[in-house]
Design a protein around this motif. Structure first.
Motif, PDB file in Angstrom:
ATOM      1  N   GLN A  79      -7.789   1.289  -8.424  1.00 36.41           N
ATOM      2  CA  GLN A  79      -6.465   0.883  -8.867  1.00 36.41           C
ATOM      3  C   GLN A  79      -6.326   1.081 -10.370  1.00 36.41           C
ATOM      4  OE1 GLN A  79      -5.567  -3.042  -7.588  1.00 36.41           O
ATOM      5  NE2 GLN A  79      -5.898  -2.588  -5.432  1.00 36.41           N
ATOM      6  N   ASP A  80      -5.110   1.430 -10.803  1.00 38.71           N
ATOM      7  CA  ASP A  80      -4.877   1.570 -12.226  1.00 38.71           C
ATOM      8  C   ASP A  80      -4.556   0.205 -12.832  1.00 38.71           C
ATOM      9  OD1 ASP A  80      -2.231   0.963 -11.701  1.00 38.71           O
ATOM     10  OD2 ASP A  80      -1.591   3.045 -11.672  1.00 38.71           O
ATOM     11  N   LYS A  81      -4.174   0.178 -14.086  1.00 41.52           N
ATOM     12  CA  LYS A  81      -3.967  -1.087 -14.779  1.00 41.52           C
ATOM     13  C   LYS A  81      -2.790  -1.884 -14.230  1.00 41.52           C
ATOM     14  CE  LYS A  81      -6.134   0.442 -19.094  1.00 41.52           C
ATOM     15  NZ  LYS A  81      -5.953   0.681 -20.550  1.00 41.52           N
ATOM     16  N   THR A  82      -1.891  -1.240 -13.497  1.00 43.54           N
ATOM     17  CA  THR A  82      -0.751  -1.949 -12.938  1.00 43.54           C
ATOM     18  C   THR A  82      -1.091  -2.597 -11.601  1.00 43.54           C
ATOM     19  OG1 THR A  82       0.104  -0.049 -11.700  1.00 43.54           O
ATOM     20  CG2 THR A  82       0.774  -0.259 -14.004  1.00 43.54           C
ATOM     21  N   GLY A  83      -2.272  -2.285 -11.043  1.00 47.58           N
ATOM     22  CA  GLY A  83      -2.673  -2.854  -9.765  1.00 47.58           C
ATOM     23  C   GLY A  83      -2.323  -1.981  -8.584  1.00 47.58           C
ATOM     24  N   THR A  84      -1.689  -0.802  -8.833  1.00 45.72           N
ATOM     25  CA  THR A  84      -1.340   0.068  -7.710  1.00 45.72           C
ATOM     26  C   THR A  84      -2.567   0.814  -7.216  1.00 45.72           C
ATOM     27  OG1 THR A  84      -0.719   1.840  -9.229  1.00 45.72           O
ATOM     28  CG2 THR A  84       1.027   0.362  -8.491  1.00 45.72           C
ATOM     29  N   ASN A  85      -2.483   1.286  -5.988  1.00 48.19           N
ATOM     30  CA  ASN A  85      -3.595   1.964  -5.339  1.00 48.19           C
ATOM     31  C   ASN A  85      -3.575   3.443  -5.695  1.00 48.19           C
ATOM     32  OD1 ASN A  85      -5.607   2.870  -3.700  1.00 48.19           O
ATOM     33  ND2 ASN A  85      -4.590   2.369  -1.774  1.00 48.19           N
ATOM     34  N   ALA A  86      -4.583   3.897  -6.453  1.00 51.38           N
ATOM     35  CA  ALA A  86      -4.633   5.283  -6.899  1.00 51.38           C
ATOM     36  C   ALA A  86      -4.922   6.243  -5.757  1.00 51.38           C
ATOM     37  CB  ALA A  86      -5.690   5.434  -7.986  1.00 51.38           C
ATOM     38  N   LYS A  87      -5.401   5.730  -4.618  1.00 52.95           N
ATOM     39  CA  LYS A  87      -5.763   6.586  -3.497  1.00 52.95           C
ATOM     40  C   LYS A  87      -4.852   6.368  -2.290  1.00 52.95           C
ATOM     41  CE  LYS A  87     -10.646   7.161  -4.711  1.00 52.95           C
ATOM     42  NZ  LYS A  87     -12.042   7.051  -4.238  1.00 52.95           N
ATOM     43  N   TRP A  88      -3.623   6.001  -2.540  1.00 55.55           N
ATOM     44  CA  TRP A  88      -2.701   5.794  -1.421  1.00 55.55           C
ATOM     45  C   TRP A  88      -2.393   7.131  -0.762  1.00 55.55           C
ATOM     46  CZ3 TRP A  88       2.456   7.532  -1.065  1.00 55.55           C
ATOM     47  CH2 TRP A  88       2.978   8.140  -2.220  1.00 55.55           C
ATOM     48  N   SER A  89      -2.037   7.068   0.512  1.00 56.31           N
ATOM     49  CA  SER A  89      -1.799   8.277   1.288  1.00 56.31           C
ATOM     50  C   SER A  89      -0.325   8.412   1.646  1.00 56.31           C
ATOM     51  CB  SER A  89      -2.637   8.239   2.574  1.00 56.31           C
ATOM     52  OG  SER A  89      -2.403   9.368   3.376  1.00 56.31           O
ATOM     53  N   LYS A  90       0.221   9.622   1.512  1.00 54.56           N
ATOM     54  CA  LYS A  90       1.629   9.860   1.831  1.00 54.56           C
ATOM     55  C   LYS A  90       1.891   9.774   3.327  1.00 54.56           C
ATOM     56  CE  LYS A  90       2.237  12.920  -2.159  1.00 54.56           C
ATOM     57  NZ  LYS A  90       2.552  14.305  -2.598  1.00 54.56           N
ATOM     58  N   THR A  91       0.911  10.165   4.121  1.00 56.86           N
ATOM     59  CA  THR A  91       1.027  10.067   5.570  1.00 56.86           C
ATOM     60  C   THR A  91      -0.190   9.327   6.113  1.00 56.86           C
ATOM     61  OG1 THR A  91      -0.077  12.197   5.965  1.00 56.86           O
ATOM     62  CG2 THR A  91       2.329  12.217   5.735  1.00 56.86           C
ATOM     63  N   VAL A  92      -0.002   8.617   7.222  1.00 56.08           N
ATOM     64  CA  VAL A  92      -1.078   7.815   7.811  1.00 56.08           C
ATOM     65  C   VAL A  92      -1.086   8.001   9.321  1.00 56.08           C
ATOM     66  CG1 VAL A  92      -1.054   6.088   5.973  1.00 56.08           C
ATOM     67  CG2 VAL A  92       0.424   5.791   7.963  1.00 56.08           C
ATOM     68  N   ARG A  93      -2.189   7.587   9.954  1.00 59.84           N
ATOM     69  CA  ARG A  93      -2.328   7.668  11.405  1.00 59.84           C
ATOM     70  C   ARG A  93      -2.209   6.250  11.989  1.00 59.84           C
ATOM     71  NH1 ARG A  93      -6.739  11.086   9.714  1.00 59.84           N
ATOM     72  NH2 ARG A  93      -6.388  13.276  10.266  1.00 59.84           N
ATOM     73  N   PRO A  94      -1.045   5.850  12.449  1.00 60.93           N
ATOM     74  CA  PRO A  94      -0.868   4.488  12.976  1.00 60.93           C
ATOM     75  C   PRO A  94      -1.707   4.254  14.233  1.00 60.93           C
ATOM     76  CG  PRO A  94       1.247   5.521  12.521  1.00 60.93           C
ATOM     77  CD  PRO A  94       0.215   6.599  12.478  1.00 60.93           C
ATOM     78  N   PRO A  95      -2.319   3.073  14.367  1.00 63.63           N
ATOM     79  CA  PRO A  95      -3.049   2.741  15.595  1.00 63.63           C
ATOM     80  C   PRO A  95      -2.172   2.841  16.832  1.00 63.63           C
ATOM     81  CG  PRO A  95      -3.558   1.168  13.859  1.00 63.63           C
ATOM     82  CD  PRO A  95      -2.419   2.011  13.354  1.00 63.63           C
ATOM     83  N   ARG A  96      -0.886   2.580  16.654  1.00 62.34           N
ATOM     84  CA  ARG A  96       0.046   2.620  17.780  1.00 62.34           C
ATOM     85  C   ARG A  96       0.094   4.012  18.414  1.00 62.34           C
ATOM     86  NH1 ARG A  96       3.414  -2.062  19.081  1.00 62.34           N
ATOM     87  NH2 ARG A  96       4.826  -1.393  20.716  1.00 62.34           N
TER      88      ARG A  96
END
Length: 245
Positions: free
Chosen positions: A77-94
């Motif tokens: 995370q950067d100094k603002t607390g955001t996730n530097a490794k967030w993903s634009k697309t994800v694989r939902p369990p559903r």
């Protein structure tokens, strides 16, 4: 922002945490405020509501994590607390962990800001000399999760009967059949048994897990280690013992 409280639940690890609170309505939790927010006056009137919204923090991109996970989270995370490794697309369990959709079209924890939102049922508000303790049901959070805010659920404003569920409606959730021998059920406190069965029924394994009918999985729950196998849609509890400290 700083946490105003922490919630204590029967799930000390991220493995086994339900994907939605309504899937395990008997899971118990109690919210204990930080000293500067532990005011009985601050919760006056809360007991008149049946449900609450909780805003909380995902740790290590998932609802829960060990101390090692939390340390690793800080590095991403950067100094603002955001996730530097967030993903634009994800694989939902559903969708079985096979198809991708946009992160903002899901409730995936892998998002820019590690903020979780949960609706829980209010069981009771306990007033003590050290401040209030809020007891809730349907607590799909790891033990020790920091809480940022608590708001009452207001039916006329928060419930939309004409709402649609998007792609989720095309992928109905499939529960497992749970075989739980009575001798092993007897090792679980009666008040905790329903919650355990609900967690097992939702399939604690990772979405898209390969078929390994002989593999024994371990779920930490309420001070116990519940061992189980999964063969197709059948989950079988094979042992219940005290969790190792």
């Amino acid at each position: 922002m700083e946490p105003i409280a922490h919630i204590h639940t029967d799930l000390p690890q991220k493995f086994g945490i339900p994907r939605n609170s309504f899937l395990a309505p008997h899971l118990e939790g109690h919210i204990v405020f930080e000293p500067e927010f532990a005011s009985n006056a601050a919760v006056a009137g809360l007991e008149s509501f049946s449900h609450l919204w909780l805003l909380w923090r995902f740790e290590n991109g998932t609802p829960g994590g060990t101390a090692k996970d939390i340390a690793a989270d800080a590095k991403t995370q950067d100094k603002t607390g955001t996730n530097a490794k967030w993903s634009k697309t994800v694989r939902p369990p559903r969708l079985g962990g096979a198809e991708r959709v946009g992160v903002f079209a899901t409730r995936s924890p892998f998002r820019p800001n590690p903020i979780g939102l949960t609706c829980v049922k209010l069981d009771r508000v306990e007033l003590t000399a050290d401040g209030p303790i809020i007891h809730v049901l349907g607590a799909d959070l790891r033990d020790g999760t920091p809480i940022y805010d608590i708001k009452p659920y207001i039916p006329f404003a928060d419930c939309h009967p004409d709402a649609t569920g998007g792609w989720i409606e095309d992928a109905p959730w499939q529960e497992l059949d749970v075989e739980f021998p009575q001798a092993l059920q007897d090792k679980v406190l009666p008040a905790k048994l329903s919650g355990l069965i609900e967690v097992l029924r939702q399939d604690p394994r990772r979405a898209g897990s390969k078929h390994e009918p002989d593999r024994v999985y371990h779920l930490a729950y309420a001070g116990l280690d519940a061992s189980f196998t999964v063969d197709g849609a059948q989950l079988t509890v094979v042992d219940v013992s005290e969790a190792q400290s």
